[in-house]
Design an enzyme around this catalytic site. Structure first.
Site, PDB file in Angstrom:
ATOM      1  N   CYS A 384       0.837  -1.203   0.000  1.00  0.00           N
ATOM      2  CA  CYS A 384       0.000   0.000   0.000  1.00  0.00           C
ATOM      3  C   CYS A 384       0.872   1.253   0.000  1.00  0.00           C
ATOM      4  O   CYS A 384       1.490   1.543  -1.005  1.00  0.00           O
ATOM      5  CB  CYS A 384      -1.004  -0.056   1.147  1.00  0.00           C
ATOM      6  SG  CYS A 384      -2.467   0.925   0.793  1.00  0.00           S
ATOM      7  N   HIS A 510      -3.700  -5.061   0.128  1.00  0.00           N
ATOM      8  CA  HIS A 510      -3.093  -5.641   1.331  1.00  0.00           C
ATOM      9  C   HIS A 510      -3.137  -7.164   1.259  1.00  0.00           C
ATOM     10  O   HIS A 510      -4.085  -7.778   1.753  1.00  0.00           O
ATOM     11  CB  HIS A 510      -3.844  -5.178   2.581  1.00  0.00           C
ATOM     12  CG  HIS A 510      -3.658  -3.740   2.891  1.00  0.00           C
ATOM     13  ND1 HIS A 510      -2.765  -3.295   3.833  1.00  0.00           N
ATOM     14  CD2 HIS A 510      -4.235  -2.645   2.371  1.00  0.00           C
ATOM     15  CE1 HIS A 510      -2.806  -1.976   3.887  1.00  0.00           C
ATOM     16  NE2 HIS A 510      -3.697  -1.555   3.012  1.00  0.00           N
ATOM     17  N   GLU A 512      -1.572  -9.304   2.914  1.00  0.00           N
ATOM     18  CA  GLU A 512      -1.476  -9.956   4.230  1.00  0.00           C
ATOM     19  C   GLU A 512      -2.836 -10.341   4.803  1.00  0.00           C
ATOM     20  O   GLU A 512      -2.947 -11.252   5.614  1.00  0.00           O
ATOM     21  CB  GLU A 512      -0.707  -9.052   5.214  1.00  0.00           C
ATOM     22  CG  GLU A 512      -1.433  -7.795   5.712  1.00  0.00           C
ATOM     23  CD  GLU A 512      -1.328  -6.591   4.764  1.00  0.00           C
ATOM     24  OE1 GLU A 512      -1.002  -6.794   3.574  1.00  0.00           O
ATOM     25  OE2 GLU A 512      -1.600  -5.457   5.213  1.00  0.00           O
TER      26      GLU A 512
HETATM   27  N1  GLN Z   1      -1.925   6.613   2.803  1.00  0.00           N
HETATM   28  C1  GLN Z   1      -2.021   5.854   1.587  1.00  0.00           C
HETATM   29  C2  GLN Z   1      -3.376   6.007   0.931  1.00  0.00           C
HETATM   30  O1  GLN Z   1      -4.330   6.389   1.572  1.00  0.00           O
HETATM   31  C3  GLN Z   1      -1.723   4.381   1.839  1.00  0.00           C
HETATM   32  C4  GLN Z   1      -2.711   3.685   2.699  1.00  0.00           C
HETATM   33  C5  GLN Z   1      -2.220   2.395   3.270  1.00  0.00           C
HETATM   34  O2  GLN Z   1      -1.018   2.129   3.308  1.00  0.00           O
HETATM   35  N2  GLN Z   1      -3.137   1.592   3.791  1.00  0.00           N
HETATM   36  O3  GLN Z   1      -3.512   5.752  -0.235  1.00  0.00           O
END
Ligand code: GLN
Length: 539
Positions: A384, A510, A512
């Protein structure tokens, strides 16, 4: 159709005793005996969901397929049971009150005074039964967060008292998880805190059916007898839950203590066959007898609390077992890393993961980390925000786009290589408004991503507001950073990877969140393998 059976898990003496693990372990055993099981958690706090909480408050925010931001215990339920949970599996006091207040504004209470009893408790009970009413489950396990005696969990406990009475003792039972502390000075295990905690439940009108006792030492016969006597439970319903070297041992420890048999007997369910746990035991065997070891650096912002990255930690355990490899995970605060220190700080690591996150703090440290991994050809996995940082680093240092950034950190960057999702531009509310939950992703043939998944269309879970800016895509591709996964509907880039690197991959989603004991996540498996390859090459 037979009635759905309900098992409630309460906790006493202290928090953090591992109700989630006990619930998941019992769920695993019942599932392994052929029952359709799900687990839900009721949290006493007033947030509508944990999505707005800092990870330091309650650990990681776990995202379900259907895009709910939930308590991290749901991650344990999914990892143990290999099932998907949903919005209905995690209810907070805030949700309950919100529903009741919304109904009140709609005039649904017909002029009545709206009160904790019956209106709040009715709404809690409606949610207790919701998953059971779907017809998809034989057994629903409900974990009540917090400790008995807490002011904020009182309505849940009262609703539980009512529900249990309404369902009858063959259809509902209460397991109380407590602590049996060892007093060093006396050289003894002590039952008094448990006695008090059970008394507190009794005051609320609830006699627990089974006691699960967390302990550092085996419970002697005499302690079991004492607990049974003072807490009005049968001797065989005192279950020892001794500290384990891994949470994945707990189902087997509970089986040894016959927790599943006691539960089935009380609920008048037949125990036709022993739990089928071959896959589980196989995993444990590999987990406990690794042939190799790798050092992985996790670079992030919330490194003081490993629970903030719970699912990542567990995904490494699953992936390590597949590779017969112990994964030594070391946490590094991104704030402590810069160009001058990165080499020394990350010396000797076999793989680098840059963690998800929000906001500006530690960003430059993460950029240095990515540069180091890219240049030194160390296996890299960005999740992310980690992927977004990899994109920023590449833009600045390979594409020569000085000052390139994500508009989350720098709204006026000349090169907004990461920018706000179109769908987010009109969003002003914070809670539950990110791009959340499962979306499809098409993989490009011949890439590392496609190799790992062995598939061309996958589905993964998201939690973000920013995305790769496709205006820069051509430039990236021409210089060797390619989009190996793209959302087939929106064209959003979901995976970026480097061509000329042993293993360098970032995901906007994600991964995970989908790794389970029986289905370790392919990207984690490949990343660990790449780290292992680097290490064996180095040796
Ligand atoms: N802050 C980033 C976004 O909102 C990444 C979010 C995250 O790592 N869950 O896109």
């Amino acid at each position: 159709m037979t009635a759905v059976k309900y098992i409630f898990v309460t906790g006493g003496v202290t928090s953090s005793l591992g109700k989630g693990i006990i619930a998941a372990s019992l769920g695993k055993l019942l599932q392994a005996r052929g029952y359709r099981v799900t687990i839900q958690k009721f949290d006493p706090y007033i947030n509508i969901d944990p999505g707005t909480l800092n990870p330091y408050e309650h650990g990681e925010c776990y995202v379900t397929q259907d895009g709910a931001e939930t308590d991290l215990d749901l991650g344990h339920y999914e990892r143990f049971l290999n099932i998907s949970t949903s919005r209905s599996n995690n209810i907070t006091t805030g949700r309950i009150y919100n529903n009741v207040i919304t109904k009140e504004r709609e005039g649904a209470y017909l002029g009545k005074t709206v009160q904790v009893i019956p209106h709040i408790t009715d709404e809690i009970k409606r949610n207790f039964y919701l998953l059971g009413d779907s017809g998809d489950y034989d057994i629903v396990i409900t974990e009540i967060g917090g400790c008995v005696g807490d002011i904020e969990s009182l309505p849940f406990i009262e609703a539980l008292r009512q529900a249990r009475f309404e369902m009858g003792s063959n259809n509902a039972l209460v397991i109380h998880l407590t602590l049996i502390p060892f007093l060093k000075s006396a050289g003894e295990l002590k039952t008094k805190p448990t006695q008090h905690s059970v008394k507190q439940l009794l005051e609320a009108g609830i006699q627990p059916d089974i006691l699960v006792c967390r302990t550092e030492y085996p419970l002697p016969e005499e302690i079991r007898r004492k607990l049974a006597l003072f807490c009005n439970v049968q001797h065989k319903d005192v279950i020892e839950s001794i500290d384990a070297s891994t949470i994945y041992d707990v189902p087997l420890l509970m089986k040894k203590e016959k927790l599943d048999q006691r539960v089935l007997s009380k609920l008048k369910l037949s125990a036709t066959h022993e739990p089928e746990l071959e896959g589980w035991k196989d995993f444990l065997g590999r987990l406990k007898n690794p042939s190799y070891e790798v050092n992985i650096a996790l670079v992030g912002k919330y490194v003081a609390l490993p629970d903030a990255y719970k699912s990542i930690v567990e995904a490494f355990i699953h992936a390590g077992a597949v590779n017969e490899c112990k994964v030594k995970l070391t946490y590094f605060s991104a704030e402590g890393i810069d160009d001058a220190t990165v080499k020394h700080t990350l010396d000797g690591v076999d793989g680098i993961l840059v963690a998800p996150g929000f906001g500006e703090r530690g960003i430059e440290g993460k950029i240095c980390t990515v540069k180091h991994a890219r240049e030194q050809k160390i296996p890299f996995f960005g999740i992310c925000l980690g992927m977004q940082i990899a994109v920023v680093e590449f833009a600045r240092n390979v594409l020569d786009l000085a000052g390139a950034h994500s508009t989350e950190m720098d709204a006026n960057t000349p090169y907004p290589v990461i920018h706000l999702l179109e769908s987010q531009k009109s969003v002003t509310q914070k809670g539950g408004t990110m791009r959340l939950g499962a979306y499809p992703c098409k993989l490009k043939k011949g890439t590392k991503a496609a190799q790992a998944y062995g598939d061309s269309l996958i589905s993964e879970r998201h939690r973000h507001r920013y995305e790769f800016n496709n205006a820069f895509l051509k430039d990236f591709e021409e210089h060797g950073m390619i989009p190996s996964g793209i959302n087939p509907e929106s064209g959003l880039v979901e995976i970026m990877e480097l061509k000329n690197h042993p293993w360098f991959l970032g995901t906007q989603f994600h991964p995970e969140l989908k790794s389970t004991v029986l289905n370790p996540h392919p990207l984690f498996v490949r990343f660990v393998k790449a780290a292992l390859d680097l290490k064996s090459g180095r040796i």
